[in-house]
Scaffold this motif. Structure first.
Motif, PDB file in Angstrom:
ATOM      1  N   MET A 226     -39.052 -37.548 155.870  1.00  0.00           N
ATOM      2  CA  MET A 226     -40.327 -38.269 155.935  1.00  0.00           C
ATOM      3  C   MET A 226     -40.123 -39.755 155.715  1.00  0.00           C
ATOM      4  N   ALA A 227     -39.324 -40.115 154.725  1.00  0.00           N
ATOM      5  CA  ALA A 227     -39.075 -41.541 154.478  1.00  0.00           C
ATOM      6  C   ALA A 227     -38.479 -42.202 155.721  1.00  0.00           C
ATOM      7  N   ALA A 228     -37.549 -41.512 156.370  1.00  0.00           N
ATOM      8  CA  ALA A 228     -36.920 -42.080 157.559  1.00  0.00           C
ATOM      9  C   ALA A 228     -37.916 -42.205 158.703  1.00  0.00           C
ATOM     10  N   LEU A 229     -38.735 -41.179 158.930  1.00  0.00           N
ATOM     11  CA  LEU A 229     -39.698 -41.219 160.023  1.00  0.00           C
ATOM     12  C   LEU A 229     -40.767 -42.283 159.779  1.00  0.00           C
TER      13      LEU A 229
ATOM     14  N   GLY B 211     -43.028 -47.436 161.387  1.00  0.00           N
ATOM     15  CA  GLY B 211     -43.697 -48.615 160.843  1.00  0.00           C
ATOM     16  C   GLY B 211     -44.950 -48.285 160.067  1.00  0.00           C
ATOM     17  N   ALA B 212     -44.966 -47.107 159.397  1.00  0.00           N
ATOM     18  CA  ALA B 212     -46.161 -46.648 158.684  1.00  0.00           C
ATOM     19  C   ALA B 212     -46.021 -46.747 157.172  1.00  0.00           C
ATOM     20  N   GLY B 213     -45.051 -47.504 156.703  1.00  0.00           N
ATOM     21  CA  GLY B 213     -44.790 -47.564 155.270  1.00  0.00           C
ATOM     22  C   GLY B 213     -45.953 -48.059 154.434  1.00  0.00           C
ATOM     23  N   ALA B 214     -46.778 -48.956 154.983  1.00  0.00           N
ATOM     24  CA  ALA B 214     -47.897 -49.496 154.212  1.00  0.00           C
ATOM     25  C   ALA B 214     -48.956 -48.435 153.922  1.00  0.00           C
ATOM     26  N   MET B 215     -48.911 -47.302 154.625  1.00  0.00           N
ATOM     27  CA  MET B 215     -49.895 -46.245 154.428  1.00  0.00           C
ATOM     28  C   MET B 215     -49.505 -45.264 153.330  1.00  0.00           C
ATOM     29  N   VAL B 216     -48.295 -45.415 152.763  1.00  0.00           N
ATOM     30  CA  VAL B 216     -47.780 -44.481 151.763  1.00  0.00           C
ATOM     31  C   VAL B 216     -47.787 -45.144 150.398  1.00  0.00           C
TER      32      VAL B 216
ATOM     33  N   GLU C  30     -52.596 -43.120 152.539  1.00  0.00           N
ATOM     34  CA  GLU C  30     -53.903 -43.771 152.457  1.00  0.00           C
ATOM     35  C   GLU C  30     -55.011 -42.895 153.036  1.00  0.00           C
ATOM     36  N   ASP C  31     -54.728 -42.267 154.159  1.00  0.00           N
ATOM     37  CA  ASP C  31     -55.667 -41.350 154.791  1.00  0.00           C
ATOM     38  C   ASP C  31     -54.855 -40.436 155.699  1.00  0.00           C
ATOM     39  N   PRO C  32     -54.872 -39.109 155.484  1.00  0.00           N
ATOM     40  CA  PRO C  32     -53.988 -38.235 156.265  1.00  0.00           C
ATOM     41  C   PRO C  32     -54.282 -38.242 157.758  1.00  0.00           C
ATOM     42  N   HIS C  33     -55.541 -38.413 158.153  1.00  0.00           N
ATOM     43  CA  HIS C  33     -55.878 -38.442 159.572  1.00  0.00           C
ATOM     44  C   HIS C  33     -55.304 -39.699 160.221  1.00  0.00           C
TER      45      HIS C  33
ATOM     46  N   ALA D 234     -51.053 -42.520 163.343  1.00  0.00           N
ATOM     47  CA  ALA D 234     -50.022 -43.565 163.390  1.00  0.00           C
ATOM     48  C   ALA D 234     -48.696 -42.988 163.888  1.00  0.00           C
ATOM     49  N   LEU D 235     -48.350 -41.777 163.414  1.00  0.00           N
ATOM     50  CA  LEU D 235     -47.127 -41.144 163.916  1.00  0.00           C
ATOM     51  C   LEU D 235     -47.275 -40.758 165.382  1.00  0.00           C
ATOM     52  N   LEU D 236     -48.472 -40.313 165.763  1.00  0.00           N
ATOM     53  CA  LEU D 236     -48.696 -39.982 167.175  1.00  0.00           C
ATOM     54  C   LEU D 236     -48.558 -41.223 168.049  1.00  0.00           C
ATOM     55  N   ASP D 237     -49.086 -42.341 167.596  1.00  0.00           N
ATOM     56  CA  ASP D 237     -48.953 -43.590 168.353  1.00  0.00           C
ATOM     57  C   ASP D 237     -47.482 -43.943 168.545  1.00  0.00           C
ATOM     58  N   TYR D 238     -46.687 -43.727 167.511  1.00  0.00           N
ATOM     59  CA  TYR D 238     -45.247 -43.980 167.616  1.00  0.00           C
ATOM     60  C   TYR D 238     -44.627 -43.073 168.680  1.00  0.00           C
ATOM     61  N   ALA D 239     -44.976 -41.776 168.644  1.00  0.00           N
ATOM     62  CA  ALA D 239     -44.437 -40.851 169.641  1.00  0.00           C
ATOM     63  C   ALA D 239     -44.869 -41.240 171.051  1.00  0.00           C
ATOM     64  N   GLN D 240     -46.111 -41.683 171.196  1.00  0.00           N
ATOM     65  CA  GLN D 240     -46.601 -42.070 172.526  1.00  0.00           C
ATOM     66  C   GLN D 240     -45.931 -43.347 173.012  1.00  0.00           C
ATOM     67  N   ARG D 241     -45.628 -44.258 172.109  1.00  0.00           N
ATOM     68  CA  ARG D 241     -44.907 -45.465 172.521  1.00  0.00           C
ATOM     69  C   ARG D 241     -43.532 -45.118 173.088  1.00  0.00           C
ATOM     70  N   LEU D 242     -42.972 -43.996 172.590  1.00  0.00           N
ATOM     71  CA  LEU D 242     -41.661 -43.565 173.082  1.00  0.00           C
ATOM     72  C   LEU D 242     -41.777 -42.646 174.291  1.00  0.00           C
ATOM     73  N   GLY D 243     -43.005 -42.365 174.728  1.00  0.00           N
ATOM     74  CA  GLY D 243     -43.174 -41.611 175.962  1.00  0.00           C
ATOM     75  C   GLY D 243     -43.871 -40.276 175.858  1.00  0.00           C
TER      76      GLY D 243
END
Length: 416
Positions: free
Chosen positions: A124-127, A132-137, A201-204, A209-218
């Protein structure tokens, strides 16, 4: 939107586990399509307590819970409830749950869970860093609050087992408790502080944010209901309601509480049940909550979420079709007001979601009976957010034919 080229992998389920799997798969260079019956992260990933519960290595089926269960079941709005009309259907699952509470099985489940949690923390820390979601944790730790010394003594075997797995905690008394969380009612003489506990900060928003990262990669996302997942030569066929079929080299079943019939279609009869979790989310200003608070005697937590407060938890084993009983949310909120006298309850939003639960508290992760190209990744219970990145890393390894990053035998979908 559907991809322009056939996907390498179809992930059925766009909750946090499916999203984390998609992240790891696209990082491996796979063309990934996520399919979900709803918008992404609208199930249990939407309204959970937002905790990275890396210290929760004890299975729900344990001697302590079995001692509490009869009393809890007498209260239809208490921490554990089973509607009487649902008992015949859930009876086989309850028998497996009881067997899972035997000491040797508890130990085996705990060892497996501890190994998963070590991977989960690192993955999780690596992902989070790559996305770029560190500010949410937030790393504020958590407090488990007891109403008596006797309640703590009953919990000590679980803490001693955690200590053997290297989990850091501290038992506190008196002013040390109030220093970590001001405003508590003076009925908690002892508490346990877990400094390594983290919350988002908010699980949703975190899942998106992780989905946006996956979509940026295709990765791409499609909203549709999946009727079946079946093997095909060299791949898998994902049959949608209405008859359309999507073909891919691999399929991942990560549909949470809706995974059971899809797994059955691959030849795996997995005893997946549904824990219906309830909460109330209060707006900013409801209370000066410094960290997550757990009330083990009452089966719920209070968590800082989005600047506000989320009061939720408890377990109602009642399946997917019964209407919500929001009296359960109201009961937990009333208790929270007693425990936190300054808590403002105005403006709360109630919610109910479905946790996919297996009797031994371990998820089902691994190839299906029908084909190694169809992979199960569901049944995380209360730990979907916590274990999502670890599950994603395992899934990506299985798709690539690599050795998984830990021994997945204890999580075998065929263990039942």
């Amino acid at each position: 939107m559907a991809p322009t080229s056939p996907p390498d992998v179809v992930v059925v389920g766009a909750g946090i586990v499916g999203i984390a799997a998609a992240c790891h798969l696209v990082e491996d260079g796979r063309r990934v399509l996520l399919i979900d019956r709803e918008e992404p992260a609208r199930g249990a990933s939407f309204g959970n307590a937002g905790g990275f519960a890396f210290s929760d290595v004890m299975p729900l089926a344990s001697p302590g819970i079995m001692r509490k269960a009869p009393k809890w079941l007498l209260d239809p709005l208490g921490p554990l409830a089973i509607p009487p009309s649902y008992l015949p259907r859930i009876a086989p699952w309850l028998l497996r749950f009881w067997r899972a509470s035997w000491p040797d099985r508890v130990r085996a489940s705990m060892v497996a869970q501890a190994a998963m949690m070590r991977l989960a923390r690192e993955a999780m820390a690596a992902l989070v860093g790559r996305a770029g979601a560190g500010a949410m944790v937030h790393s504020d730790g958590a407090l488990e609050l007891y109403e008596s010394e006797a309640e703590l003594r009953a919990a000590l075997p679980g803490w001693e087992a955690r200590a053997k797995e290297g989990i850091v905690f501290e038992h506190l008394r008196g002013d040390a408790i109030g220093a970590l969380q001001p405003g508590l009612a003076p009925i908690f003489p002892v508490a346990t502080f877990v400094p390594g506990w983290q919350t988002v900060e908010d699980p949703h928003r975190f899942a998106l944010a992780l989905l946006d990262y996956a979509q940026r990669l295709g990765a791409t996302v499609r909203r549709a209901r999946v009727h079946a997942v079946t093997p095909r030569e060299g791949g898998a066929a994902i049959v949608l309601e209405g008859g359309e079929t999507v073909e891919a080299n691999h399929a991942v079943i990560a549909a949470g509480a809706w995974s059971r019939p899809l797994a059955a279609g691959t030849g795996d009869r997995i005893p997946l049940e549904t824990e219906r979790g309830y909460n109330t989310t209060l707006p900013p200003g409801a209370f000066d909550l410094r960290r997550q608070l757990t009330f083990p005697g009452h089966g719920f937590v209070v968590t800082p979420i989005g600047g506000g407060v989320r009061v939720g938890g408890a377990v109602e084993l009642g399946g997917l079709t019964r209407p919500p009983d929001f009296r359960r949310s109201a009961t937990m909120l009333a208790k929270a007001q007693r425990f936190l006298p300054g808590l403002r309850a105005e403006g709360g939003v109630q919610w109910m979601g479905f946790r996919p639960s297996l009797p031994d508290s371990l998820p089902a992760i691994g190839p299906s009976r029908a084909s190694p190209r169809i992979i199960h990744a569901f049944g995380h219970g209360h730990l979907g957010l916590t274990q999502s990145a670890a599950t994603g890393r395992i899934v990506a390894a299985l798709v690539a034919g690599r050795r998984p990053p830990l021994d997945i035998a204890p999580f075998s979908p065929q263990r039942f």
